[in-house]
Design an enzyme around this catalytic site. Sequence first.
Site, mmCIF file in Angstrom:
data_model
loop_
_atom_site.group_PDB
_atom_site.id
_atom_site.type_symbol
_atom_site.label_atom_id
_atom_site.label_comp_id
_atom_site.label_asym_id
_atom_site.label_seq_id
_atom_site.Cartn_x
_atom_site.Cartn_y
_atom_site.Cartn_z
ATOM 1 N N LYS A 64 0.850 -1.194 0.000
ATOM 2 C CA LYS A 64 0.000 0.000 0.000
ATOM 3 C C LYS A 64 0.882 1.239 0.000
ATOM 4 O O LYS A 64 1.831 1.331 0.789
ATOM 5 C CB LYS A 64 -0.913 -0.028 1.228
ATOM 6 C CG LYS A 64 -1.925 1.112 1.295
ATOM 7 C CD LYS A 64 -2.831 0.941 2.511
ATOM 8 C CE LYS A 64 -3.881 2.033 2.584
ATOM 9 N NZ LYS A 64 -4.788 1.854 3.757
ATOM 10 N N SER B 211 -9.402 1.526 2.889
ATOM 11 C CA SER B 211 -8.666 2.358 1.945
ATOM 12 C C SER B 211 -7.567 1.600 1.204
ATOM 13 O O SER B 211 -6.955 2.125 0.281
ATOM 14 C CB SER B 211 -8.036 3.542 2.683
ATOM 15 O OG SER B 211 -7.104 3.095 3.658
ATOM 16 N N SER C 129 -9.539 -0.925 6.951
ATOM 17 C CA SER C 129 -8.969 -0.775 5.615
ATOM 18 C C SER C 129 -8.152 -1.950 5.113
ATOM 19 O O SER C 129 -7.788 -1.974 3.945
ATOM 20 C CB SER C 129 -8.109 0.494 5.563
ATOM 21 O OG SER C 129 -8.912 1.627 5.766
#
Length: 516
Positions: free
Chosen positions: A103, A177, A201
């Site tokens: 990420k 996210s 997330s």
Amino acid sequence: MSNRPWGHLRYPEPAQIDAYASALGWQLTAQETGLYTEAVRATLAGLDEIEELPDVSVPLKHTHRDPGRPPQPGEDPYNAVIRFCEVRGAAEGPLAGRTLGVKDCIAVAGVPMTNGGRRQPVLVPTEDATVIERLLDAGVTVTAKTNLEDLGFGLGEGSAFGPSRNPVDPTRSTGGSSSGSGAAVAAGLVDLALGADEGGSVRIPAAWCGLVGMKATHGLVPSYGMSYMNHTLDHIGPITRTVADNALMLDVMAGPDWRDPQWTRDLPAQPDAYGSAAGLGVEGLRIGVLAEALEPVGVTDDVRTAFEAAVKTLRGLGATVAEVSAPLWEKGWAISLASMPAATSAMVKSNGTGNFGHLGRIDPQMVAVLAAQSRTGGDDLPPLLKSMMFTAEHVNTHYDGLPFVKGHNLRLELRKQVDAALAGVDVLIMPTIPTVAHELLTERSSPAAFLRGGGRVGKATANTSPTDLTGHPSLTVPCGRGEADLPVGLQIVGPRYAERLLYQVGFAFEGAFEGV
């Protein structure tokens, strides 16, 4: 101290001291202004001595690093990746030969890090996050920085690089996210991925993409090297296709680290061998169905059907199942909204240091770049973050922050209630998300659309945000399909540092579920 005529800290003039006093609501006499001017100058002279000392740096252990490039047209049909790269780890290890997507709010030295936004200047870290260092030691090769909501705020559509698409159905969201990490694993672009979880997330993209995701006990996985939102909520976790891969990643990532800003007093010196839970089964385990995690949070009929089938499977494997309660659970998102604005606003204003309220290492380059981005790109901060900062300013200005105080204390009460619910059972279970993945927006969104969509974020995080607040470990595994044949996740929650037990249940359920 050096005798050079330049390069020292600049001393304030009396007029500046008066301006600082005014901003703080203080009034100084002319005599006081002079006294404080001299006192501040004396302190700055001491800081200048520090400037003469050499910087403390962390050397890189793995030096084969190709910063790579953005995806070419047609190369990434699900918009999962911001940048393909190649950072090679050790030649041997438990993860040798495996590829990792990271990420893009987690630092990989030498590879640009966008945080899902286009603010300038772009940070190119010189240090690896602790988890990256450990995974490289285990032999992994980092091959992608994955898409995410801008600064981690949103549910799948808030990246400056456009939304990731769900490989199960490209018209649907992956959730957020860590949207690109879920999409990259589900699409086979990488073997393994890292996400960051403050409200769900890691687990939301895993559940909506039919994958396995773990948010471990708060503090078990070091957070050093990520873009922090709130040190008390920040978690880094693995997203994988199988429970075995997930357990293996946590084996590598878990454990204390001197750089970590999370204060965890009871952290075990050595993590469990999580993969050893395979084959233990669930016969005799006591499983609690949390009542407040079903109808009160709006679980839809299709998700409820998949969840009830999962309960039946666990009973068939020899577990006993009973209903338990944690009354504040359904208020988890509301408590999050009372917990996040003050701390997140302070993190932004302090350029990611958290106002030094910890004893972890601080990356000076990251602080400098965030400060520069704030000066030049503040207007482009994500709408949900701006909304939180406005909320913090309003509540602190007009209500002395007392609603935040109440939210903090309710957070502690929720933790006690989850502990109490676990007192009579081994683990809790519930649907990971109350609904299946929603349809993506088909056109460019305005800030108003994101702000009005805040309720959708609250619904999606209804069963994930509570354990970010309480710190309990939470594992999501696929448990069937709902509306439009979209994946449904089963969330397993346990006592602090009971990750091995969660994997034990996950292994057993995965084996039975795949055999259906």
